[in-house]
Design an enzyme around this catalytic site. Structure first.
Site, PDB file in Angstrom:
ATOM      1  CG  ASP A  60       6.708  60.873  56.112  1.00  0.00           C
ATOM      2  OD1 ASP A  60       6.507  61.926  55.491  1.00  0.00           O
ATOM      3  OD2 ASP A  60       5.950  60.433  56.986  1.00  0.00           O
ATOM      4  CG  ASP A  66       2.969  59.118  60.676  1.00  0.00           C
ATOM      5  OD1 ASP A  66       3.290  57.937  60.898  1.00  0.00           O
ATOM      6  OD2 ASP A  66       3.732  60.088  60.902  1.00  0.00           O
ATOM      7  CG  ASP A 116       2.570  61.416  55.598  1.00  0.00           C
ATOM      8  OD1 ASP A 116       2.404  60.732  56.631  1.00  0.00           O
ATOM      9  OD2 ASP A 116       3.649  61.952  55.281  1.00  0.00           O
ATOM     10  CG  ASP A 118       3.964  65.574  57.176  1.00  0.00           C
ATOM     11  OD1 ASP A 118       4.388  64.432  57.417  1.00  0.00           O
ATOM     12  OD2 ASP A 118       3.779  66.015  56.025  1.00  0.00           O
ATOM     13  CG  ASP A 124       3.031  65.798  52.655  1.00  0.00           C
ATOM     14  OD1 ASP A 124       3.125  67.010  52.435  1.00  0.00           O
ATOM     15  OD2 ASP A 124       3.938  65.119  53.193  1.00  0.00           O
ATOM     16  CB  SER A 383     -14.122  94.089  23.875  1.00  0.00           C
ATOM     17  OG  SER A 383     -12.956  94.752  24.323  1.00  0.00           O
ATOM     18  CG  ASP A 667     -12.442  92.092  26.596  1.00  0.00           C
ATOM     19  OD1 ASP A 667     -13.019  91.449  25.711  1.00  0.00           O
ATOM     20  OD2 ASP A 667     -12.155  93.292  26.491  1.00  0.00           O
TER      21      ASP A 667
END
Length: 844
Positions: A60, A66, A116, A118, A124, A383, A667
């Site tokens: 931060d 935190d 962290d 928030d 985060d 294909s 494909d």
């Protein structure tokens, strides 16, 4: 799974002390080093203590981090764990303990994510440490420090202890790459007891993460004098520390003294239960919730093994009789070939829309006229060449009949305007078919509509054919075995970064890399841990054609790759950072262990950019028959896995092993425009490959990419080096036979060479026929552009005759390759075993 005041291991043993010791294993196609290991108890108790962080970098701007730590071990439990948050601290200390039950034959990678917290935005994720639990030995407690940043001395401290569980066992099935574990069935009963409560709401919601069912609703029958009950079930991995989450109805939250009207969420851990014994887990108000564990085990419905399925092996034995007779005829052999002298010949193709479909008809017609088609055991397509294959296999004896009939039929479809496919009647038909498909339980996508359009475009009336119906065309070995090819991809990854070969035959559908296959009639049904949970009606082959030839599935990153540009620039902006880190003290190394890895994710902007660059407009979606299966502890040592591994996640088992609910098929041409990979499976023992190129651009690019792909993975493949002069002036045919280890390759580029002067081999055109020899196949634009769905009859005939002529004019090269393959087989036989059995000379 979190901290506790008593030993969870003791609790486990006390709940069910009667389980047998050891492990029972069923092995299919496992490597020798795995099969020969002694049987030892493989269920262990892992204790993880998150101790502390040191010198945590600031996350931060205005304060310290935190910090908390999330734990994730998906092979042991679907329930994640996390520590408490230590606010505003560079050196947080937790000393919190977590517990997991692990199966040691599975690749268990513990993820520790430092976050962290928030308040106003999402938390985060700072970084993730991935630790391979295989580094630990039972009974030895280790205290490790992960060195995250040597410069700042940033470290994460953990304490780990692995303990054997002597009283527990588990049945597993494995092929050395994937593991199918033991499944339990939990019956959940909701009993409504006699009550005078005036409230009538009786709706329960139960959730078990990681189970097949996920979330279930239960509503007991109306109250009667005898009471009522409702029942639901959950299937889950036996030793996955399940938790039953319950959302109880309003009435159950009322006590005798009354309370506010509300719902209540309850989460109940379920320790090992005695099989068949009912246990009450909740009594509240007028309701009682009880559970009973039953054995959900049965034989796996997913075949784990790299060998050919018994049906294909039986087909090859029958087909060799046809091939032996055909080779004797066209090679003018004096004696019948013995079984081990018969080479396996395969035809492979490249994509190119209606161009490739038309061209393949011409090639097959020429092979039939030469008698070579009866020498072919496999035909592989991708294909639009799958359109040709699906068309011819509508006839159970197509290769024994004149192909000019089906060609006349397809000519009428190609030259006809496609506007009728958009008529009101057809739109109503599409809507009806898609509604029925959804009701059957299939997940719809735009490719289903595309498949219906293909069906309308190539048939005068709707086709009801299914892939398994083509087994009739193989019953007596009367036709080559068809193999259809597709790619499985992942969201947020380009095709270059993540792709897995998926092959389709009338017998099985499966992954080359994992050695996992299901019967073709079961593809699209719902599976869990290798067991068929819900059988859905088999898809019509037109829906599969929509998946095999999905021209709408390429992303921006795929386009960058197809144009020959490097993706490195985009990767720098979109990929997170990953690097190996050291742990202290250093643990003993083993070959199958993975190094401890540090992953630092990109930010929101990079993630958004990645999503934009890798987004695919349309993918074909089918229920994933690998759902729940886990990776073997030594999967990276399996030579079959190593042969086909080519994704950025191959060394990230938690991400690779996220066997989601759905396969996402695209494909194959968006990666390498060739259907060769399934032919190169060692179990098929292919001796000669007739490679038919219908590419619209460079005729050598698919071959170069395939050669490079095989070289990087040690797959035997011929040296296909061509000089620049040869590349600038391609001939009609090339033969590559430089190694006895690799199959002989006969390569037919799509070129108009001597066809300009000759209408048939050694038959010159007169001046009035010269226009018929001018076929512009030098580029991917008109008149044979890949996106064109309608040709003029003249252009259709020109392309058909060109491809037929190129085969006929090089018959001597094909015969040379077949003769060389027979001689090689005879040399191999004489150098190994002198004994072999004669094949009957009769042909079907």
């Amino acid at each position: 799974m979190g901290s506790s005041a008593y030993s969870p291991l003791d609790q486990l043993m006390q709940v069910n002390p009667h389980r047998k010791t050891g492990i029972r294993r069923r092995n299919h196609g496992r490597p020798h080093s795995v099969e020969d290991e002694p049987e030892v108890p493989q269920l262990c108790w892992l204790t993880v203590k998150i101790v502390s962080m040191r010198n945590l970098c600031k996350a931060d701007l205005l304060s310290q981090t935190d910090c908390y730590v999330k734990l994730w071990l998906p092979t042991a439990s679907c329930q994640g764990g996390r520590t408490r948050t230590v606010p505003n601290c560079r050196n947080p200390v937790w000393n919190e303990t977590f517990h997991f039950i692990i199966q040691r034959e599975v690749k268990n990678v513990l993820e520790l994510t430092v976050c962290d917290e928030d308040t106003l935005t999402a938390d985060d994720q700072l970084f993730t440490v991935r630790f391979d639990v295989a580094k630990l030995q039972p009974g030895a407690k280790v205290h490790l420090s992960f060195e995250l940043n040597p410069e700042t001395q940033e470290e994460l401290e953990v304490e780990l202890l692995l303990e054997n569980i002597p009283g527990a066992s588990e049945n597993i099935t494995t092929n050395g790459v994937l593991v199918s574990r033991e499944v339990c069935c939990l019956e959940v009963h909701v009993d409504e007891r006699k009550t005078k409560s005036p409230y009538t709401r009786r709706h329960f919601t139960f959730t078990m993460k990681g189970s097949y069912e996920g979330t279930q609703d239960v509503s007991p029958s109306p109250l009667c004098s005898q009471g009522s009950s409702g029942t639901t079930t959950f299937h889950y991995i036996k030793h996955s520390q399940p938790r039953l989450h319950m959302t109880l109805p309003e009435e159950s939250c009322f006590c005798d003294h009354g309370s506010a009207r509300r719902e209540m969420d309850v989460s109940v851990p379920l320790p090992s239960l005695a099989l068949g014994k009912t246990v009450t887990v909740m009594r509240c108000g007028s309701y009682e919730v009880s559970v009973k564990e039953e054995d959900g085990g049965k034989n796996s419905d997913v075949r784990l093994g790299f060998d050919l399925c018994p049906e294909e092996q039986d087909f090859i034995c029958k087909r060799k009789k046809v091939v032996a007779a055909a080779l004797k005829n066209i090679l003018h052999l004096d004696e019948d070939l013995q079984e081990d002298e018969v080479p396996v010949v395969a035809v492979v193709t490249t994509a190119g829309g209606v161009r490739s479909m038309t061209a393949m008809f011409g090639s097959l017609l020429a092979l039939q006229d030469l008698g070579v088609l009866d020498c072919v055991s496999y035909i592989s397509g991708l294909s639009a060449t799958t359109w040709t294959m699906a068309k011819v296999y509508e006839d159970a004896n197509w290769s024994q009949r004149d192909l000019r009939g089906p060609i006349d039929d397809i000519r009428k479809c190609v030259v006809k305007s496609k506007l009728h496919c958009f008529s009101l009647d057809h739109m109503k038909y599409y809507e009806k078919e898609l509604c029925e498909r959804k009701q059957e339980g299939h997940k719809l996508s735009f490719t289903d509509l595309w498949g219906l359009f293909i069906d309308c475009m190539l048939h005068h009336q709707e086709s009801t054919q299914k892939l398994s119906d083509q087994q009739v065309a193989l019953k007596q070995g009367q036709n080559p075995l068809p193999i259809y090819l597709s790619l499985n991809v992942k969201d947020d990854f380009s095709t270059l970064d993540f792709k897995e070969w998926v092959e389709f035959t009338p017998y099985e559908v499966g992954f080359l890399k994992y050695g996992a296959f299901v019967p073709s009639e079961a593809f699209g049904s719902e599976f869990f841990m290798g067991h068929l949970m819900k059988k859905l009606p088999e898809s019509r082959i037109c829906f599969l054609e929509g998946a095999w030839s999905n021209i709408f599935s390429h992303s921006f990153m795929d386009a960058v790759h197809l144009l020959g540009h490097s993706e490195d620039f985009w990767h720098r902006w979109t990929r997170g950072t990953e690097r190996d880190v050291e742990e202290h003290p250093t643990l003993p190394k083993r070959p199958y262990e993975q190094p401890t890895c540090l992953s630092i994710p990109k930010g929101c902007l990079s993630n958004t950019l990645r999503e934009m660059l890798t987004a695919r407009p349309v993918v074909s979606t089918y229920h994933n028959f690998l759902k729940g299966l886990q990776l073997h502890n030594k999967y990276l040592e399996n030579e079959r896995f190593c042969m086909w591994k080519d994704t950025v996640l191959d060394s990230s088992p938690n991400q690779l092993g996220e066997m989601g609910d759905y396969l996402k098929l695209v494909d194959t041409a968006f990666f390498i425009n060739t259907s060769c990979p399934p032919i190169l499976r060692p179990e098929r023992k292919v001796d000669v490959i007739l490679h038919l190129s219908y590419n619209g651009g460079s005729q050598t690019l698919p071959l170069d990419l395939l050669s490079e792909y095989c070289s990087e993975r040690g797959i035997p493949f011929p040296d296909v080096q061509l000089s620049q002069e040869e590349r600038d002036h391609l001939k009609e045919c090339y033969m590559f036979d430089h190694s006895s280890e690799a199959p002989i390759l006969v390569y037919f580029p799509l070129v108009c060479d001597t066809f300009q002067k000759y209408k048939a081999p050694n038959v010159e055109r007169d001046p009035t026929e010269m226009e018929q020899g001018r076929v512009d196949v030098s580029n991917c634009t008109a008149p044979y552009g890949t996106g064109l769905l309608t040709y003029t009859e003249e252009n259709f005939n020109k392309l058909l005759n060109l491809c037929s002529y190129n085969i006929l004019n090089n018959n001597h090269v094909i015969l040379q390759a077949l003769r060389a393959a027979v001689e090689r087989k005879k040399r191999l036989k004489s150098s190994s075993s002198p004994h072999s059995s004669k094949l009957p000379s009769s042909v079907f």
